[in-house]
Write an enzyme that holds these catalytic residues in place. Structure first.
Site, short mmCIF file in Angstrom:
data_model
loop_
_atom_site.label_atom_id
_atom_site.label_comp_id
_atom_site.label_asym_id
_atom_site.label_seq_id
_atom_site.Cartn_x
_atom_site.Cartn_y
_atom_site.Cartn_z
N TRP A 61 0.78 -1.24 0.00
CA TRP A 61 0.00 0.00 0.00
C TRP A 61 0.81 1.29 0.00
O TRP A 61 0.32 2.31 -0.45
CB TRP A 61 -0.98 0.05 1.19
CG TRP A 61 -1.77 -1.21 1.29
CD1 TRP A 61 -2.66 -1.71 0.37
CD2 TRP A 61 -1.73 -2.18 2.33
NE1 TRP A 61 -3.20 -2.90 0.77
CE2 TRP A 61 -2.63 -3.22 2.00
CE3 TRP A 61 -1.03 -2.27 3.53
CZ2 TRP A 61 -2.84 -4.31 2.80
CZ3 TRP A 61 -1.25 -3.37 4.32
CH2 TRP A 61 -2.14 -4.37 3.96
N HIS A 62 2.03 1.31 0.53
CA HIS A 62 2.78 2.56 0.61
C HIS A 62 3.61 2.76 -0.65
O HIS A 62 4.80 2.51 -0.68
CB HIS A 62 3.70 2.56 1.84
CG HIS A 62 2.95 2.61 3.13
ND1 HIS A 62 3.47 2.16 4.32
CD2 HIS A 62 1.71 3.05 3.42
CE1 HIS A 62 2.60 2.32 5.29
NE2 HIS A 62 1.51 2.86 4.77
N TYR A 63 2.97 3.24 -1.70
CA TYR A 63 3.67 3.45 -2.96
C TYR A 63 4.60 4.67 -2.83
O TYR A 63 4.28 5.65 -2.17
CB TYR A 63 2.67 3.69 -4.09
CG TYR A 63 1.78 2.50 -4.36
CD1 TYR A 63 2.29 1.38 -5.00
CD2 TYR A 63 0.46 2.50 -3.95
CE1 TYR A 63 1.48 0.29 -5.25
CE2 TYR A 63 -0.36 1.41 -4.19
CZ TYR A 63 0.16 0.31 -4.84
OH TYR A 63 -0.63 -0.78 -5.08
#
Length: 212
Positions: free
Chosen positions: A140-142
């Site tokens: 999720w943490h692009y």
């Protein structure tokens, strides 16, 4: 880097399995209650790429992740998995697992979970190399889409564009605990913008006084 994630679910002995779809067709998903120790590859050497499909800003870009195209990333993942196995086998962790389950049993169980849409292989529970490749996912943490020096400068200004800055996780090169990093980065950027704005006002005021 190792990160512990707890997946909880209310389950009973008579609970019916639900069904979920994957690339290999519908599969039964049984109620799950327990914890997972997940490995995060913090500094991958493999590089993907993205490009705009069209000029419509509402459309997502085309993204190719290229997970594990560099053999060193596979070796790093396997080393992390070996460490996780050693952690699970410690005395301190023994109370959190069934005594009749080996670490290999737990790996086989985790390999049966649907965590992504990647193609699965028959040896993903017996080969740690294949396990890493088949069960990898982005958490999720692009970041990294607007790297400093390539898309923006060190003051977050977009190269070749006037009056536009990018202040978010896309300017980060290396992953970490993203939330504090985002706040710190935003704080520094806001301080810079406030200083620039203040200096601009002072210059404008001086020019006004000089003109008077």
């Amino acid at each position: 880097n190792l990160v512990a994630a707890l997946l909880g679910a209310s389950s009973g002995s008579g609970a019916e399995p639900s069904r979920a779809s994957s690339e290999q067709g519908n599969q039964e998903i049984y109620p799950f209650q327990g914890g997972l120790i997940g490995e995060k590859l913090a500094r991958p050497l493999s590089r993907g790429h993205l490009h705009l499909k069209n000029r419509n800003p509402e459309d997502n870009p085309a993204v190719t992740f290229n997970y594990f195209v560099e053999p060193e990333d596979v070796r790093t993942c396997v080393e992390g998995m070996e460490r996780i196995k050693r952690v699970i086998e410690t005395k301190e962790m023994s109370e959190f697992r069934n005594s009749n389950q080996s670490v290999e049993d737990l790996i086989t169980l985790s390999a049966s979970l649907i965590v992504n849409k990647r193609t699965r292989h028959d040896d993903d529970s017996t080969s740690l190399e294949q396990y890493c490749k088949d069960l990898t996912l982005t958490i999720w943490h692009y970041h990294g889409g607007c790297q400093v020096g390539q898309v923006v400068d060190h003051d977050h200004r977009v190269l070749g564009v006037d009056a536009l800055r990018v202040i978010d996780g896309s300017t980060f090169t290396l992953p970490g605990n993203q939330s504090p990093s985002y706040r710190d980065d935003a704080g520094k950027a806001s301080d810079t913008l406030f200083l620039v704005h203040s200096l601009t006002n002072l210059v404008d005021e001086k020019q006004t006084v000089d003109a008077d």
